[in-house]
Design a protein around this motif. Structure first.
Motif, PDB file in Angstrom:
ATOM      1  N   ASP A   3       4.069  -9.353  -7.494  1.00 16.96           N
ATOM      2  CA  ASP A   3       5.352  -8.701  -7.729  1.00 16.96           C
ATOM      3  C   ASP A   3       6.430  -9.566  -7.075  1.00 16.96           C
ATOM      4  OD1 ASP A   3       7.632  -7.065  -7.260  1.00 16.96           O
ATOM      5  OD2 ASP A   3       6.411  -5.276  -7.433  1.00 16.96           O
ATOM      6  N   CYS A   6       8.731  -7.361  -4.199  1.00 20.30           N
ATOM      7  CA  CYS A   6       8.195  -6.964  -2.892  1.00 20.30           C
ATOM      8  C   CYS A   6       7.032  -7.846  -2.440  1.00 20.30           C
ATOM      9  CB  CYS A   6       7.766  -5.501  -2.934  1.00 20.30           C
ATOM     10  SG  CYS A   6       6.340  -5.221  -4.005  1.00 20.30           S
ATOM     11  N   CYS A  28       4.918  -3.576  -9.184  1.00 20.81           N
ATOM     12  CA  CYS A  28       4.088  -2.500  -8.664  1.00 20.81           C
ATOM     13  C   CYS A  28       4.662  -1.147  -9.044  1.00 20.81           C
ATOM     14  CB  CYS A  28       3.980  -2.611  -7.145  1.00 20.81           C
ATOM     15  SG  CYS A  28       5.534  -2.324  -6.289  1.00 20.81           S
ATOM     16  N   CYS A  32      10.782  -1.571  -8.569  1.00 20.36           N
ATOM     17  CA  CYS A  32      10.805  -3.021  -8.413  1.00 20.36           C
ATOM     18  C   CYS A  32      11.258  -3.692  -9.711  1.00 20.36           C
ATOM     19  CB  CYS A  32       9.440  -3.539  -8.002  1.00 20.36           C
ATOM     20  SG  CYS A  32       9.127  -3.375  -6.230  1.00 20.36           S
TER      21      CYS A  32
END
Ligand SMILES: [Zn+2]
Length: 45
Positions: A3, A6, A28, A32
C-alpha cells in the motif's frame, strides 16, 4: 504488493486498487485509496 499510502503489505485480491499512469496500486482500505486518489503524485513512485 505494498500500500503506497500506509506502506502496509496488502494482497491484490483485496480489490481496492487504483491505476495511475499505467501502474496498478493496491490499498488496505478505501480510506487509503481516497488519500492516494486525491494526491497520487505524492505516493506514486
Ligand atoms: Zn493503507
Amino acid at each position: 504488493m505494498k500500500d503506497p499510502v500506509c506502506k502496509m503489505e496488502v494482497d491484490e485480491s483485496s480489490g481496492i486498487v487504483s491505476e495511475y499512469k499505467g501502474k496498478r496500486y493496491v490499498f488496505c482500505s478505501k480510506a487509503c485509496k481516497e488519500t492516494f486518489d486525491r494526491n497520487p503524485d505524492k505516493y506514486a513512485k
